[in-house]
Design a protein around this motif. Structure first.
Motif, short mmCIF file in Angstrom:
data_model
loop_
_atom_site.label_atom_id
_atom_site.label_comp_id
_atom_site.label_asym_id
_atom_site.label_seq_id
_atom_site.Cartn_x
_atom_site.Cartn_y
_atom_site.Cartn_z
N ALA A 7 0.80 -1.03 -0.02
CA ALA A 7 -0.03 0.00 0.07
C ALA A 7 0.89 1.22 0.04
N ASP A 8 0.19 2.16 -0.01
CA ASP A 8 0.92 3.62 0.22
C ASP A 8 0.45 3.81 1.65
N GLU A 9 0.60 5.22 1.73
CA GLU A 9 0.29 5.62 3.15
C GLU A 9 -1.19 5.73 3.27
N GLY A 11 -3.23 3.71 1.87
CA GLY A 11 -3.90 2.37 2.18
C GLY A 11 -3.42 1.73 3.42
N LYS A 15 -4.57 -2.08 4.62
CA LYS A 15 -3.56 -3.14 4.42
C LYS A 15 -3.33 -3.92 5.71
N ASP A 42 5.25 6.37 -2.36
CA ASP A 42 4.50 6.75 -3.45
C ASP A 42 4.03 5.43 -4.05
N TYR A 43 2.83 5.33 -4.36
CA TYR A 43 2.13 3.93 -4.75
C TYR A 43 3.03 3.40 -6.06
N CYS A 66 -4.31 1.68 -2.37
CA CYS A 66 -3.90 3.11 -2.11
C CYS A 66 -5.48 3.86 -1.94
N MET A 72 -2.84 2.40 -7.92
CA MET A 72 -1.90 0.98 -7.92
C MET A 72 -2.44 0.24 -9.21
N THR A 106 -6.79 -4.85 -6.65
CA THR A 106 -6.71 -3.45 -6.21
C THR A 106 -7.83 -2.81 -5.23
#
Length: 165
Positions: A7-9, A11, A15, A42-43, A66, A72, A106
Motif C-alpha cells: 500500500a501507500d500511506e 492504504g 492493508k 509513492d504508490y 491506495c 495502484m 486493487t
C-alpha cells in the motif's frame, strides 16, 4: 497460495486489516510496505515492486491498496504479464479472477470500508480462472501486450490535443 500485499500511506490501515484477515484464513502473505502510517511512500514504488514479484513467480497473487485504488491499478497494469483489477464489490472481485485471471486485486481505502474489503478479498481468493471463452480473450490481451512491447508505443510521447476551429 502466496500473496504479496502493499500500500501507500493512504492504504496503510486497510492493508493492516487485510493482513490480519489473511492470517486468520491461514493465507501466507508478505508485506511490501509501508511499515507504518507515517511512512510516506509513492504508490508506483510499491505497485511496481509487488507486480514484478508476481510476474517473476515469487507470489501467486497480490493485493495493492491506495486511496482510490486507481493509481495502484494503473501502475501494476504497466508490468507486462500482469492483469490488475480494481474491485469495490464482491461480484467484480469474483469475475476478475474467473473471467480475467487477474493476479492482482486493487482496492481504494478511501472508497470502501474494511468489512467490505474483507468480503472482496474472500471472493477473489475463492475464485479460480474459468478458462473457456474467457481464456481466448485473456490470450488476446497477452498477445496484444507482447505485440505492443516491441513497437515503442509504450514510450512514445503523448502530443498535446489540437483544437478544432
Amino acid at each position: 497460495m502466496r500473496i504479496a500485499i502493499g500500500a501507500d500511506e493512504a492504504g496503510f490501515t486497510l492493508k493492516e486489516i487485510i493482513k490480519s484477515y489473511l492470517a486468520e484464513r491461514g493465507v501466507e502473505h508478505v508485506d511490501f510496505g509501508p511499515a507504518d502510517s507515517t511512512q510516506s511512500i509513492d504508490y508506483p514504488d510499491v505497485g511496481f515492486a509487488v507486480a514484478e514479484e508476481v510476474v517473476r513467480g515469487h507470489y501467486d497473487r497480490a493485493i495493492l491498496i491506495c486511496g482510490t485504488g486507481i493509481g495502484m491499478t494503473i501502475t501494476a497494469d504497466k508490468v507486462p504479464g500482469i492483469r490488475a483489477a480494481l474491485c469495490h464489490d464482491t461480484y467484480s472481485a469474483e469475475r476478475a479472477m474467473k473471467s480475467n485471471n487477474a493476479q492482482v486485486l486493487t482496492m481504494g481505502a478511501r472508497v470502501i470500508g474494511s468489512e467490505l474489503a474483507k468480503h472482496i478479498v474472500r471472493a477473489w481468493l475463492e475464485s479460480e480462472f474459468d478458462g473457456g471463452n474467457s481464456e481466448r480473450k485473456v490470450q488476446k490481451i497477452m498477445e496484444g501486450e507482447q505485440r505492443l512491447a516491441g513497437t515503442g508505443v509504450y514510450t512514445k510521447e503523448i502530443s498535446s490535443c489540437s483544437t478544432h476551429e
